[in-house]
Design a protein around this motif. Sequence first.
Motif, PDB file in Angstrom:
ATOM      1  N   THR A 181       0.856  -1.187   0.000  1.00  0.00           N
ATOM      2  CA  THR A 181       0.000   0.000   0.000  1.00  0.00           C
ATOM      3  C   THR A 181       0.887   1.230   0.000  1.00  0.00           C
ATOM      4  N   MET A 182       0.899   1.958  -1.120  1.00  0.00           N
ATOM      5  CA  MET A 182       1.806   3.081  -1.296  1.00  0.00           C
ATOM      6  C   MET A 182       1.043   4.314  -1.763  1.00  0.00           C
ATOM      7  N   HIS A 183       1.644   5.464  -1.492  1.00  0.00           N
ATOM      8  CA  HIS A 183       1.031   6.750  -1.848  1.00  0.00           C
ATOM      9  C   HIS A 183       2.137   7.720  -2.223  1.00  0.00           C
TER      10      HIS A 183
ATOM     11  N   GLY B 114       4.562  14.900  -3.148  1.00  0.00           N
ATOM     12  CA  GLY B 114       5.691  15.778  -2.862  1.00  0.00           C
ATOM     13  C   GLY B 114       7.046  15.176  -3.158  1.00  0.00           C
ATOM     14  N   GLY B 115       7.150  14.402  -4.232  1.00  0.00           N
ATOM     15  CA  GLY B 115       8.434  13.818  -4.592  1.00  0.00           C
ATOM     16  C   GLY B 115       8.866  12.665  -3.713  1.00  0.00           C
ATOM     17  N   ALA B 116       7.924  12.071  -2.994  1.00  0.00           N
ATOM     18  CA  ALA B 116       8.257  10.963  -2.092  1.00  0.00           C
ATOM     19  C   ALA B 116       7.208   9.864  -2.201  1.00  0.00           C
ATOM     20  N   LEU B 117       7.625   8.656  -1.869  1.00  0.00           N
ATOM     21  CA  LEU B 117       6.753   7.488  -1.830  1.00  0.00           C
ATOM     22  C   LEU B 117       6.525   7.133  -0.374  1.00  0.00           C
ATOM     23  N   HIS B 118       5.254   7.071   0.042  1.00  0.00           N
ATOM     24  CA  HIS B 118       4.902   6.726   1.422  1.00  0.00           C
ATOM     25  C   HIS B 118       4.362   5.302   1.437  1.00  0.00           C
TER      26      HIS B 118
ATOM     27  N   VAL C  46       4.802   4.147   8.875  1.00  0.00           N
ATOM     28  CA  VAL C  46       4.809   4.583   7.490  1.00  0.00           C
ATOM     29  C   VAL C  46       6.243   4.977   7.151  1.00  0.00           C
ATOM     30  N   VAL C  47       6.725   4.488   6.009  1.00  0.00           N
ATOM     31  CA  VAL C  47       8.085   4.767   5.564  1.00  0.00           C
ATOM     32  C   VAL C  47       8.021   5.746   4.396  1.00  0.00           C
ATOM     33  N   ARG C  48       8.708   6.877   4.541  1.00  0.00           N
ATOM     34  CA  ARG C  48       8.771   7.885   3.477  1.00  0.00           C
ATOM     35  C   ARG C  48      10.080   7.712   2.717  1.00  0.00           C
ATOM     36  N   ILE C  49       9.987   7.440   1.398  1.00  0.00           N
ATOM     37  CA  ILE C  49      11.170   7.280   0.552  1.00  0.00           C
ATOM     38  C   ILE C  49      11.280   8.503  -0.349  1.00  0.00           C
ATOM     39  N   ASP C  50      12.324   9.304  -0.157  1.00  0.00           N
ATOM     40  CA  ASP C  50      12.565  10.475  -0.988  1.00  0.00           C
ATOM     41  C   ASP C  50      13.065   9.996  -2.354  1.00  0.00           C
TER      42      ASP C  50
END
Length: 352
Positions: A192-194, A197-201, A209-213
Amino acid sequence: MDGEMSEDVLTEILARLPCKSLARSQCVSTSWQRIISSDYLRRRLRLITSGVLFHDGPRGGDGGRKQAYTYACASDGGGVAEAADMSFFPCHDTSTIIDGCNGLLLYYASYPTAFHVVNPTTQRWAALPAARGKTLLSVLAFDPSASPHYKVVCFTGWLPRGASIEVFDSEAGAWREHEVDFGLDTNAMSATMHCFGGALHVLAYSGHVVRIDLDTMACAVTALPAPVSCRARAGHCRGRLRYASSDGSRLRIWELRDAGGGDWAMKHEIGVKDVIADEQIYGSSQAVTFLFMAFHPEREVVYLWAPWKLLAFDMVERRVEEEWMFGSEKEGAHLIQIWLFPFSRHLANCLA
């Protein structure tokens, strides 16, 4: 014609055009193109609501119909959401929609392996160069309010606490290989991803929740206010991260106030009777449920999948604002994903 009327009048006329007509109108003259490209006009336009549907066909056996996603647009004011005609895209019948983001669709064909990004609004598409690795999971990232460029993120291998990925950047026109460290065991990560703002949550079943820049590939981990289930979703409203947790009969929504400190605040809570006020349904043996689908990016409105229809529910007024049915196969349709996005010069010029 534009020389005979004021710019204010022309802006009022353009603001009332359907999005496809508006996209084509950029070619009329340089003054029309300038007005359509302006942020003022973009703020006047309604957001475009789109959906990706899953039509449930026969299961099992070689004779079963292939299960596939179908793209549909929901018109303003509700009604019936009809499947979009994708026949303009020559690979539509030989590939499958695997993701969508803010007006673009990501198609994938397994043999020969091929990715295409398609814009149904302008009926343009682009073929991506072949990725080096075998994709295990692919995600499309696009923000039409910020840029005409998009990224495709392919997870190509799993590590104990991270992954090998390839990222296609449309601005550079090439794939780049990376390794990311999630900061959590990979087994805890969900699909489950979202994108925002230039990031994948990415939601993790460990309750994070992991935020990938997507520029630096740095990861940040934030604890969630409630456990993660298959019905949980992350999203953004007014620029802030929100978390929705539902058991099918009750929906709770939190907002992240402080990312550094993991400070969440409860924003809304609703039950199924707030959404579906049909006594005949409650009197039947049918289980009444709804599923959370998406946040409105600018208003306190959420989008819910109730029996056979998509609902826009105003959380402040506590009422259904709009609803859409999904054609003759509505009873067999299962909604996978919806998104709302602004019309802008970047959406119109994307894939030009």
